[in-house]
Design a protein around this motif. Structure first.
Motif, PDB file in Angstrom:
ATOM      1  N   LEU A 183      20.453  94.537  93.772  1.00 44.30           N
ATOM      2  CA  LEU A 183      21.434  95.574  93.479  1.00 44.30           C
ATOM      3  C   LEU A 183      21.789  96.345  94.734  1.00 44.30           C
ATOM      4  O   LEU A 183      20.908  96.731  95.504  1.00 44.30           O
ATOM      5  CB  LEU A 183      20.873  96.541  92.428  1.00 44.30           C
ATOM      6  CG  LEU A 183      21.778  97.676  91.939  1.00 44.30           C
ATOM      7  CD1 LEU A 183      22.944  97.125  91.121  1.00 44.30           C
ATOM      8  CD2 LEU A 183      20.983  98.678  91.111  1.00 44.30           C
ATOM      9  N   VAL A 184      23.094  96.580  94.947  1.00 49.21           N
ATOM     10  CA  VAL A 184      23.551  97.463  96.024  1.00 49.21           C
ATOM     11  C   VAL A 184      24.680  98.339  95.505  1.00 49.21           C
ATOM     12  O   VAL A 184      25.339  98.025  94.512  1.00 49.21           O
ATOM     13  CB  VAL A 184      24.054  96.678  97.262  1.00 49.21           C
ATOM     14  CG1 VAL A 184      22.927  95.928  97.933  1.00 49.21           C
ATOM     15  CG2 VAL A 184      25.217  95.752  96.905  1.00 49.21           C
ATOM     16  N   CYS A 185      24.901  99.439  96.219  1.00 41.10           N
ATOM     17  CA  CYS A 185      26.060 100.297  95.999  1.00 41.10           C
ATOM     18  C   CYS A 185      26.907 100.234  97.258  1.00 41.10           C
ATOM     19  O   CYS A 185      26.423 100.539  98.357  1.00 41.10           O
ATOM     20  CB  CYS A 185      25.627 101.735  95.712  1.00 41.10           C
ATOM     21  SG  CYS A 185      26.988 102.831  95.241  1.00 41.10           S
ATOM     22  N   GLY A 219      29.607 103.699  88.141  1.00 39.21           N
ATOM     23  CA  GLY A 219      28.226 104.151  88.285  1.00 39.21           C
ATOM     24  C   GLY A 219      27.252 103.531  87.311  1.00 39.21           C
ATOM     25  O   GLY A 219      26.170 104.066  87.102  1.00 39.21           O
ATOM     26  N   GLY A 220      27.625 102.401  86.700  1.00 42.23           N
ATOM     27  CA  GLY A 220      26.724 101.709  85.789  1.00 42.23           C
ATOM     28  C   GLY A 220      26.977 101.991  84.326  1.00 42.23           C
ATOM     29  O   GLY A 220      26.300 101.426  83.466  1.00 42.23           O
ATOM     30  N   GLN A 221      27.966 102.833  84.001  1.00 45.66           N
ATOM     31  CA  GLN A 221      28.248 103.147  82.592  1.00 45.66           C
ATOM     32  C   GLN A 221      28.805 101.923  81.865  1.00 45.66           C
ATOM     33  O   GLN A 221      28.489 101.683  80.699  1.00 45.66           O
ATOM     34  CB  GLN A 221      29.236 104.304  82.500  1.00 45.66           C
ATOM     35  CG  GLN A 221      29.615 104.700  81.081  1.00 45.66           C
ATOM     36  CD  GLN A 221      28.438 105.171  80.260  1.00 45.66           C
ATOM     37  OE1 GLN A 221      27.636 105.974  80.709  1.00 45.66           O
ATOM     38  NE2 GLN A 221      28.329 104.666  79.027  1.00 45.66           N
ATOM     39  N   THR A 222      29.629 101.137  82.551  1.00 50.18           N
ATOM     40  CA  THR A 222      30.146  99.875  82.010  1.00 50.18           C
ATOM     41  C   THR A 222      30.065  98.817  83.099  1.00 50.18           C
ATOM     42  O   THR A 222      30.045  99.139  84.300  1.00 50.18           O
ATOM     43  CB  THR A 222      31.599 100.005  81.529  1.00 50.18           C
ATOM     44  OG1 THR A 222      32.439 100.382  82.643  1.00 50.18           O
ATOM     45  CG2 THR A 222      31.721 101.050  80.431  1.00 50.18           C
ATOM     46  N   TRP A 223      30.053  97.552  82.678  1.00 49.88           N
ATOM     47  CA  TRP A 223      29.931  96.432  83.613  1.00 49.88           C
ATOM     48  C   TRP A 223      30.990  95.383  83.312  1.00 49.88           C
ATOM     49  O   TRP A 223      31.247  95.066  82.141  1.00 49.88           O
ATOM     50  CB  TRP A 223      28.528  95.824  83.539  1.00 49.88           C
ATOM     51  CG  TRP A 223      27.478  96.774  84.034  1.00 49.88           C
ATOM     52  CD1 TRP A 223      26.935  97.829  83.351  1.00 49.88           C
ATOM     53  CD2 TRP A 223      26.872  96.788  85.329  1.00 49.88           C
ATOM     54  NE1 TRP A 223      26.025  98.503  84.141  1.00 49.88           N
ATOM     55  CE2 TRP A 223      25.961  97.877  85.365  1.00 49.88           C
ATOM     56  CE3 TRP A 223      26.992  95.977  86.468  1.00 49.88           C
ATOM     57  CZ2 TRP A 223      25.184  98.178  86.479  1.00 49.88           C
ATOM     58  CZ3 TRP A 223      26.225  96.276  87.580  1.00 49.88           C
ATOM     59  CH2 TRP A 223      25.339  97.353  87.592  1.00 49.88           C
ATOM     60  N   TYR A 482      10.249  92.097  87.893  1.00 50.48           N
ATOM     61  CA  TYR A 482      11.035  92.220  89.119  1.00 50.48           C
ATOM     62  C   TYR A 482      12.056  93.352  88.989  1.00 50.48           C
ATOM     63  O   TYR A 482      12.506  93.693  87.896  1.00 50.48           O
ATOM     64  CB  TYR A 482      11.760  90.914  89.421  1.00 50.48           C
ATOM     65  CG  TYR A 482      10.880  89.813  89.955  1.00 50.48           C
ATOM     66  CD1 TYR A 482       9.585  89.610  89.467  1.00 50.48           C
ATOM     67  CD2 TYR A 482      11.339  88.940  90.936  1.00 50.48           C
ATOM     68  CE1 TYR A 482       8.784  88.592  89.956  1.00 50.48           C
ATOM     69  CE2 TYR A 482      10.555  87.915  91.423  1.00 50.48           C
ATOM     70  CZ  TYR A 482       9.273  87.740  90.932  1.00 50.48           C
ATOM     71  OH  TYR A 482       8.487  86.729  91.413  1.00 50.48           O
ATOM     72  N   SER A 483      12.474  93.919  90.144  1.00 51.04           N
ATOM     73  CA  SER A 483      13.361  95.077  90.111  1.00 51.04           C
ATOM     74  C   SER A 483      14.102  95.220  91.431  1.00 51.04           C
ATOM     75  O   SER A 483      13.735  94.616  92.448  1.00 51.04           O
ATOM     76  CB  SER A 483      12.560  96.354  89.844  1.00 51.04           C
ATOM     77  OG  SER A 483      11.628  96.581  90.893  1.00 51.04           O
ATOM     78  N   CYS A 484      15.136  96.063  91.413  1.00 55.37           N
ATOM     79  CA  CYS A 484      15.826  96.427  92.659  1.00 55.37           C
ATOM     80  C   CYS A 484      16.458  97.799  92.503  1.00 55.37           C
ATOM     81  O   CYS A 484      17.174  98.064  91.533  1.00 55.37           O
ATOM     82  CB  CYS A 484      16.900  95.399  93.012  1.00 55.37           C
ATOM     83  SG  CYS A 484      17.511  95.573  94.714  1.00 55.37           S
ATOM     84  N   LEU A 485      16.169  98.670  93.470  1.00 57.74           N
ATOM     85  CA  LEU A 485      16.713 100.027  93.518  1.00 57.74           C
ATOM     86  C   LEU A 485      17.930 100.093  94.426  1.00 57.74           C
ATOM     87  O   LEU A 485      18.068  99.311  95.374  1.00 57.74           O
ATOM     88  CB  LEU A 485      15.668 100.995  94.069  1.00 57.74           C
ATOM     89  CG  LEU A 485      14.450 101.351  93.232  1.00 57.74           C
ATOM     90  CD1 LEU A 485      13.361 101.935  94.119  1.00 57.74           C
ATOM     91  CD2 LEU A 485      14.824 102.335  92.126  1.00 57.74           C
ATOM     92  N   SER A 490      23.863 111.465  96.143  1.00 50.61           N
ATOM     93  CA  SER A 490      22.786 112.290  96.695  1.00 50.61           C
ATOM     94  C   SER A 490      21.743 112.690  95.661  1.00 50.61           C
ATOM     95  O   SER A 490      20.634 113.087  96.027  1.00 50.61           O
ATOM     96  CB  SER A 490      23.358 113.551  97.348  1.00 50.61           C
ATOM     97  OG  SER A 490      24.038 114.342  96.373  1.00 50.61           O
ATOM     98  N   THR A 491      22.079 112.591  94.389  1.00 53.29           N
ATOM     99  CA  THR A 491      21.139 113.007  93.339  1.00 53.29           C
ATOM    100  C   THR A 491      20.712 111.885  92.421  1.00 53.29           C
ATOM    101  O   THR A 491      19.878 112.095  91.532  1.00 53.29           O
ATOM    102  CB  THR A 491      21.760 114.119  92.471  1.00 53.29           C
ATOM    103  OG1 THR A 491      22.932 113.614  91.812  1.00 53.29           O
ATOM    104  CG2 THR A 491      22.132 115.326  93.320  1.00 53.29           C
ATOM    105  N   THR A 492      21.252 110.664  92.619  1.00 51.45           N
ATOM    106  CA  THR A 492      21.062 109.616  91.624  1.00 51.45           C
ATOM    107  C   THR A 492      20.671 108.286  92.248  1.00 51.45           C
ATOM    108  O   THR A 492      21.310 107.820  93.196  1.00 51.45           O
ATOM    109  CB  THR A 492      22.347 109.410  90.800  1.00 51.45           C
ATOM    110  OG1 THR A 492      22.843 110.664  90.349  1.00 51.45           O
ATOM    111  CG2 THR A 492      22.085 108.512  89.607  1.00 51.45           C
ATOM    112  N   LEU A 493      19.638 107.681  91.687  1.00 55.69           N
ATOM    113  CA  LEU A 493      19.276 106.310  92.002  1.00 55.69           C
ATOM    114  C   LEU A 493      19.696 105.416  90.853  1.00 55.69           C
ATOM    115  O   LEU A 493      19.782 105.844  89.705  1.00 55.69           O
ATOM    116  CB  LEU A 493      17.767 106.166  92.218  1.00 55.69           C
ATOM    117  CG  LEU A 493      17.117 107.001  93.318  1.00 55.69           C
ATOM    118  CD1 LEU A 493      15.620 106.707  93.367  1.00 55.69           C
ATOM    119  CD2 LEU A 493      17.759 106.720  94.662  1.00 55.69           C
ATOM    120  N   GLY A 494      19.936 104.152  91.165  1.00 57.97           N
ATOM    121  CA  GLY A 494      20.128 103.136  90.143  1.00 57.97           C
ATOM    122  C   GLY A 494      19.038 102.100  90.289  1.00 57.97           C
ATOM    123  O   GLY A 494      18.621 101.780  91.410  1.00 57.97           O
TER     124      GLY A 494
END
Length: 512
Positions: A183-185, A219-223, A482-485, A490-494
């Motif tokens: 995962l990347v932003c 921001g991940g609300q829909t894909w 398994y996972s990916c951050l 500035s306030t939120t991780l996915g």
């Protein structure tokens, strides 16, 4: 597991109490796990009714309070299932359900309770307008027996569940399983998720596997619908099942906007696992191939595969491939992927590959530590690179430092002690807090005995310590692990993480 045992008192109905009215105790607990958008069944509460008599009793009403739920309209349906004396969730026996969730929800039925602890499970399905910022709260406030004896709790604790998004469920697009998240932003704010599309089963290469991509622009609300970014087709006259490609790692270059994916391609060897099927050599007929693809339009389209095996693999090695997970771009612009190889003696080592010319050519470091494999890399404030590694010895993550792109390595003070693991992949990223203060974020199944208790941890001292006050249990059940951050703002991780052949996304508030 969050558990609550209530002090209870017995209230007898309209016709008064008598000595035959049994005393019933009621307990509640829940596992820490989100309620997922797109998932039909989401357990939010486990109710245990203890029949201490030697005969069957009948429970005919349960009352649930949703007080504290941020938006009750986010809940489309509530179901209560009965599993008898079996403490595990099952959707076989339905006690009651409602299509119209309210703050107080009453369920009526006729359920025989055998002597012993009888188990009920509350499951919800979310509506289309559920938000990732919603919180779902449920507790049981009343349980009624057919003889009018009512169990009432003295205190009513709120059991809260976050909301996540099921990015990939088993069966989506007729696919058996999805695994290995990255995962990347991007600089434009697009979330790009990569993963294995395992068409036939959940097993590793060699199989019919492609690298899939899912994108979110909110921001991940829909894909958006799944794309296939890497597919080797029927190369060399062999079927798709003999040209699998997977275990992806993803990297975004903020200086150019280009997004890179690295994948392992295996040619031939049907039914044999890549880890053992790959042999010394350079050609596809001999050994696993290190393959890249890139996108210059925020992941909407992808280049043809670029094979860099001859640039990074020594001929005598048995295998050389990427992370998986994600790579980084250093402050000076160097592209870095975590990598791993099996040397001429079949001993595995974690390492890095890197490009100083924006992906035109690639180089590889030396092995950081023997018997290590899946790794993640971050740049520290002094410009050195930290490699955080899966260690086959078990017990804890291994951590090494390089100041010369992997030519030499030194052991970090936290290695083999600070981050427990059950031998599994993990995620490590650099994050930026408000005010510009640097920190590291780490995510893995924080348990040496099994892939459970997936936990976010924060370090404010370059990974030297990971204080417990900065630990957040995110997903308690067992999973593939398994996972990916990534950092969204500035306030939120996915975080994108595995269930059992499924991929879940969740937003995490750094302040919380």
């Amino acid at each position: 597991m969050i558990k609550f045992v209530f002090g209870l008192f017995l209230w007898c109905g309209l016709y008064g109490c008598n000595s035959s009215c049994p005393t019933i105790s009621l307990r509640m607990d829940k596992q820490v796990a989100p309620v997922f958008i797109r998932q039909e069944e989401n357990s939010v509460l486990h109710i245990q009714v203890d029949n201490t008599t030697d005969k069957e009793l009948v429970l005919n009403k349960l009352v649930l309070s949703a007080k504290g739920t941020s938006r009750i309209e986010a809940v489309k349906q509530i179901r209560i299932y009965f599993t008898g004396l079996n403490p595990n969730f099952s959707s076989t026996v339905l006690f009651g359900h409602t299509q119209d969730a309210r703050e107080v929800n009453t369920f009526k039925g006729q359920q025989a309770l055998k002597p012993g602890i009888n188990h009920f499970w509350v499951s919800v399905c979310l509506s289309e307008n559920a938000l990732l910022s919603d919180k779902i709260h449920f507790t049981c406030t009343d349980a009624t027996l057919s003889d009018a004896c009512v169990v009432v709790a003295d205190s009513l604790p709120v059991l809260s569940s976050a909301v996540g998004y099921a990015v990939r469920l088993r069966g989506d697009d007729q696919v058996n399983a999805y695994r290995i998240p990255g995962l990347v932003c991007t600089p434009k704010g697009t979330l790009i998720a990569v993963y294995d599309v395992r068409y036939n089963s959940a097993v590793d290469l060699q199989e019919n596997i492609d690298v899939g991509v899912s994108r979110s622009v909110d921001g991940g609300q829909t894909w958006l619908p799944m794309q296939i970014a890497m597919d080797m087709g029927e190369w060399g006259g062999r079927s798709h099942k003999e040209n699998g490609i997977g275990d992806p790692a993803i990297l975004v270059d903020p200086q150019t906007g280009r997004v890179w994916i690295a994948g392992l391609w295996l040619h031939g060897n049907p039914g044999k696992r890549a880890w053992w099927a790959s042999k010394p050599g350079i050609t596809p007929e001999e050994t696993g191939q290190f393959v890249l693809a890139y996108s210059d339009d925020d992941g909407a389209t992808w280049s043809e595969p670029i094979n860099i095996t001859s640039q990074v693999k020594k001929k005598e090695w048995y295998l050389c491939f990427q992370g998986p997970g994600m790579g980084i771009t250093t402050q000076e612009g160097t592209l870095v992927f975590p990598a791993q190889f099996k040397d001429k003696n079949q001993v595995p080592y974690s390492t890095i590959i890197y490009s100083k010319d924006k992906g035109k050519t690639w180089n590889i470091g030396t092995g950081a530590r023997s018997n290590t494999t899946e790794a993640q890399v971050v740049e520290l404030t002094d410009g050195s690179l930290m490699l955080n590694m899966r260690d086959d010895r078990g017990g804890s993550r291994a951590v090494m430092i390089t100041k010369d792109f992997g030519k030499t390595w030194t052991e970090h003070v936290s290695s083999r002690s600070a981050l427990p693991e059950p031998v599994c992949q993990a995620s490590l990223i650099r994050i930026h807090l408000k005010g510009g203060k640097p920190a590291l974020a780490f995510f893995n199944p924080a348990n040496t005995q099994g892939r459970v208790h997936s936990t976010l941890k924060i370090s404010l001292d370059e990974g030297v310590t990971w204080p417990e006050k900065y630990h957040t249990l995110v997903y308690e059940p067992g999973s593939y692990g398994y996972s990916c951050l990534t950092q969204i703002d500035s306030t939120t991780l996915g975080v994108l993480y595995e269930g059992a052949g499924e991929l879940y996304f969740q937003r995490l508030n750094i302040g919380e």
